[in-house]
Design an enzyme around this catalytic site. Structure first.
Site, short mmCIF file in Angstrom:
data_model
loop_
_atom_site.label_atom_id
_atom_site.label_comp_id
_atom_site.label_asym_id
_atom_site.label_seq_id
_atom_site.Cartn_x
_atom_site.Cartn_y
_atom_site.Cartn_z
N LYS A 191 35.80 36.43 37.15
CA LYS A 191 36.19 37.77 37.49
C LYS A 191 37.46 38.18 36.78
CE LYS A 191 34.53 41.93 38.48
NZ LYS A 191 33.37 42.60 37.79
N ASP A 223 29.40 39.56 36.92
CA ASP A 223 28.47 40.52 36.85
C ASP A 223 27.70 40.53 35.54
OD1 ASP A 223 30.71 41.31 35.66
OD2 ASP A 223 30.75 43.28 36.14
#
Ligand code: IPM
Ligand code: MG
Length: 362
Positions: A191, A223
């Site tokens: 991330k 994600d």
């Protein structure tokens, strides 16, 4: 070959699934002329009840004195109110850290016999699902400082997420080496648009890439990765990621293969001693009912033979027996199709017996 295995039956369905794996190991030992001895180790909720500690030092020492560790599952609602440091899961985390097993390998592979059990559309499944998640296991947010303090009259909870370059590099190497043995594609998941630890992760992975010119490295935000796993899992060969992302993505990856009950995992560190367990939990709601799927644990035992004891034929023998039983249409409840067409529903013990009957020395 003589090997001693530390056996942690654990909580919930743990004891029943481990029992079946030990029966399978005993039969393999008989077929191939090995001796496997077992040392019982208490860990998790049962250890809290018995010893007031989810992993007493003496139990960790037994694991460290063994050739490898086989684990069922730990935890359950009975111990929900136990304070953080004494929770059953803490025993597992201390075991992983104590054994130094920093690399957790979780295969996501669809068994052809179970392709209809996948919740994904058939056209997506048909493109193939066969990838490996390499999860960093003894660092990151799981092992940072955890504390709850009071600020301005309200509770504030803090969990620290930290990674050093050396921690990232050693798991990165496992990712590259694993990709090299497979289809040569490594996807590093992080991330980095938000987290410093992820920016360092990405930098170290790219430094390592220079040493592995034969491996194709790509980056993906976590994600997006969660989305891609359901959109087109065929794009993945090896995913390497940090502890918590790996925890979450590996549950998702197991589900698309049909059932979390089928997936084994290995955790390894510097030496050959490993920790082998199914990736599912202790399922206290079905404990003692003889309906749990023992295949994840049986396949974990096969992984132990392959990776810690260097017995690939014996591992193949177990995996082929599982395949033969699935070919025969035998299914535990979690992998039984809705209409049960052409299938026979069996319990945990019966599944173990069927696999044993199908073990053939290759
Ligand atoms: C797993 C489990 C554990 C984890 C829990 C039980 C601490 O979910 O092995 O994936 O989060 O690592
Ligand atoms: Mg998990």
């Amino acid at each position: 070959m003589t090997r001693n295995i530390a056996v942690i039956r654990g909580d919930g369905i743990g004891p029943e699934i481990v029992e079946q794996a030990l029966r399978v190991l005993d039969r393999v030992a008989e077929l191939y002329g090995h001796t496997f001895t077992y040392t019982d180790v208490d860990m998790g909720g049962n250890a809290i009840d018995k010893w007031g500690d989810p992993l007493p030092q003496e139990m960790l020492d037994k694991c460290l004195a063994s050739d490898s560790v086989l684990l069922g599952a730990v935890g359950g609602p009975k111990w929900n109110e136990v304070p953080g440091p004494m929770r059953p899961e803490k025993g597992l985390l201390r075991l992983r850290a104590g054994m130094g097993v920093y690399s957790n390998n979780r295969p996501a592979k669809i068994w052809p016999q179970l392709s209809s059990a996948s919740p994904l559309k058939q056209e997506i499944v048909d493109k193939g699902i066969d990838f490996l998640i390499v999860r960093e296991l003894i660092g990151g947010i799981y092992f940072g400082k955890h504390e709850t303090v009071t600020e301005d009259g309200e509770a504030v909870a803090i969990d620290e997420l930290r990674y050093s370059e050396s921690e990232i590099r050693r798991i990165g190497r496992i990712g590259f080496e694993s990709a090299r043995k497979r289809r040569g594609k490594l996807c590093s998941v992080e991330k980095s648009n938000v987290l410093d630890s992820s920016r360092l992760w990405k930098k170290v992975m790219h430094q390592l890439a220079a040493e592995y010119p034969d491996v194709e490295l790509s980056d993906m935000l976590v994600d997006n990765c969660a989305m891609q796993i359901v959109k087109d899992p065929s794009q993945f060969d090896v995913i390497v990621t940090e502890n918590m992302f790996g925890d979450i993505l590996s549950d998702e990856a197991s589900m698309i293969t049909g059932s979390i009950g089928m997936i084994p995992s290995s955790s390894l560190g510097a030496g050959s001693r490993g920790l082998y367990e199914p990736i599912h939990g202790s399922a206290p709601d079905i404990a003692g009912l003889d309906i749990a799927n023992p295949i994840g644990t049986i396949l974990a035992a096969a992984m132990m033979l392959r990776y810690s004891f260097d017995l690939p034929q014996e591992a193949d023998c177990i995996e082929s027996a599982v395949s033969a039983v699935l070919d025969g249409g035998f299914r535990t409840a979690d992998i039984l199709p809705k209409d049960a067409a052409g299938c026979t529903k069996v319990g945990c013990k019966a599944m173990g017996s069927l696999i044993i009957e199908n073990l053939r020395k290759g």
